[in-house]
Design an enzyme around this catalytic site. Structure first.
Site, short mmCIF file in Angstrom:
data_model
loop_
_atom_site.label_atom_id
_atom_site.label_comp_id
_atom_site.label_asym_id
_atom_site.label_seq_id
_atom_site.Cartn_x
_atom_site.Cartn_y
_atom_site.Cartn_z
N GLU A 185 56.78 -25.40 -2.10
CA GLU A 185 55.84 -24.35 -2.51
C GLU A 185 55.82 -23.24 -1.46
O GLU A 185 55.72 -23.51 -0.26
CB GLU A 185 54.46 -24.98 -2.66
CG GLU A 185 53.36 -24.03 -3.12
CD GLU A 185 52.02 -24.75 -3.31
OE1 GLU A 185 51.11 -24.13 -3.86
OE2 GLU A 185 51.91 -25.94 -2.90
N LYS A 237 51.86 -21.19 -10.94
CA LYS A 237 50.93 -22.30 -10.79
C LYS A 237 49.68 -22.10 -11.64
O LYS A 237 49.06 -21.03 -11.62
CB LYS A 237 50.54 -22.43 -9.31
CG LYS A 237 49.76 -23.67 -8.93
CD LYS A 237 49.62 -23.73 -7.41
CE LYS A 237 48.96 -25.02 -6.95
NZ LYS A 237 48.91 -25.11 -5.47
N CYS A 248 52.70 -28.24 -7.05
CA CYS A 248 51.72 -28.95 -6.23
C CYS A 248 50.57 -29.53 -7.05
O CYS A 248 50.75 -30.50 -7.78
CB CYS A 248 51.22 -28.02 -5.12
SG CYS A 248 50.41 -28.89 -3.75
#
Length: 266
Positions: A43, A112, A146
């Site tokens: 990330e 994300k 994540c």
């Protein structure tokens, strides 16, 4: 049908894209020497993760910008597709994004959806688009970032679209809670959806924030194919879906689903 995956666990140079690109290029050359088809990096690997809202805003670029252009050059020169995390700017918004950049192809970008903590919410806008599956080297692939993977609905939605591999760049803060995610949640997501998971984490320290690492490649039976310690590492594993037919038959979670029993609430 199979592909060789490389996962890079790295410590970034915070706020220094040129140095991070050089590190990714070295890893891509090493991956190419082993015959890898795909290199997954963590990330925000192009800029660093814990760099603060101001630097994220300063470094953010559109997906057509110089950073992803440089990743495209790495992919073309090595023949290895590269997943790299970066702050993506579109209009007045900045997204925590990851791009899969393959030789001779347009980048595939995922943003994300689940932002973790106040710092991320201050720096980024959340994606409003559900995760989607795309084709890579004959495989059905999805991407998350994540915190996204900690929500079972996200991986299940990809599995129901036919995903065989889920790519997850991550930046876990150091600590016991993060170790539980890496060692317990990630294998569970792989097993319950019968997918490979390539989980690529940051390690070391970024401006006083300690990062866990926790990188792993996990098979559809929930067993580790490769796992890193706390330091920088380059993991390799071959993705061969046909080898896991027995595991799917023993626990046919997708086939035995009863959606009529699942009462979803906001």
């Amino acid at each position: 049908m199979n592909v060789l995956i490389a996962v890079l666990q790295m410590q970034t140079s915070p706020g220094e894209p040129a140095e991070n690109l050089a590190a990714i290029a070295r890893a891509a050359r090493a991956a190419a020497a082993f015959g890898a088809d795909l290199l997954v990096t963590p990330e925000m690997s192009l800029t660093g993760y814990a760099i603060g809202t101001d630097d994220i805003a300063r470094l953010a670029e559109p997906r057509s910008g110089a950073m992803i252009g440089a990743v495209q050059t790495i992919a073309e020169e090595t023949g290895v597709a590269v997943v790299a995390g970066f702050p993506e700017r579109e209009g007045g918004a900045v997204f925590n994004a990851a791009a899969l950049v393959a030789p001779g192809a347009e980048p595939i970008v995922y943003r994300k959806g689940h932002l973790y903590g106040d710092a991320e919410r201050a720096a980024f806008a959340p994606s409003a688009a559900p995760p989607a599956v795309f084709a890579f080297r004959g495989f059905r692939v999805g991407m998350l970032i994540c915190y996204d993977v900690e929500f079972p609905e996200m991986v299940r939605s990809l599995a129901l679209q036919g995903a065989e591999l889920v790519i997850v760049p991550t930046a876990l803060p150091a600590g016991a809670a993060s170790r539980r995610v890496s060692k317990s949640v990630i294998p569970a997501r792989a097993l319950e959806n019968h997918v490979f998971v390539a989980y690529a984490g940051l390690c070391g320290d970024e401006r006083g924030t300690a990062l866990e690492g926790g990188s792993a490649i996990v098979g559809p039976d929930g067993e580790d194919l490769a796992r890193a310690g706390a330091a920088e590492a380059l993991l390799f594993a071959r993705v061969e879906p046909g080898r896991y037919d027995e595991a799917r038959a023993e626990n046919p979670y997708l086939a035995d689903r009863r959606p009529d029993l699942y009462r979803l609430a906001d």
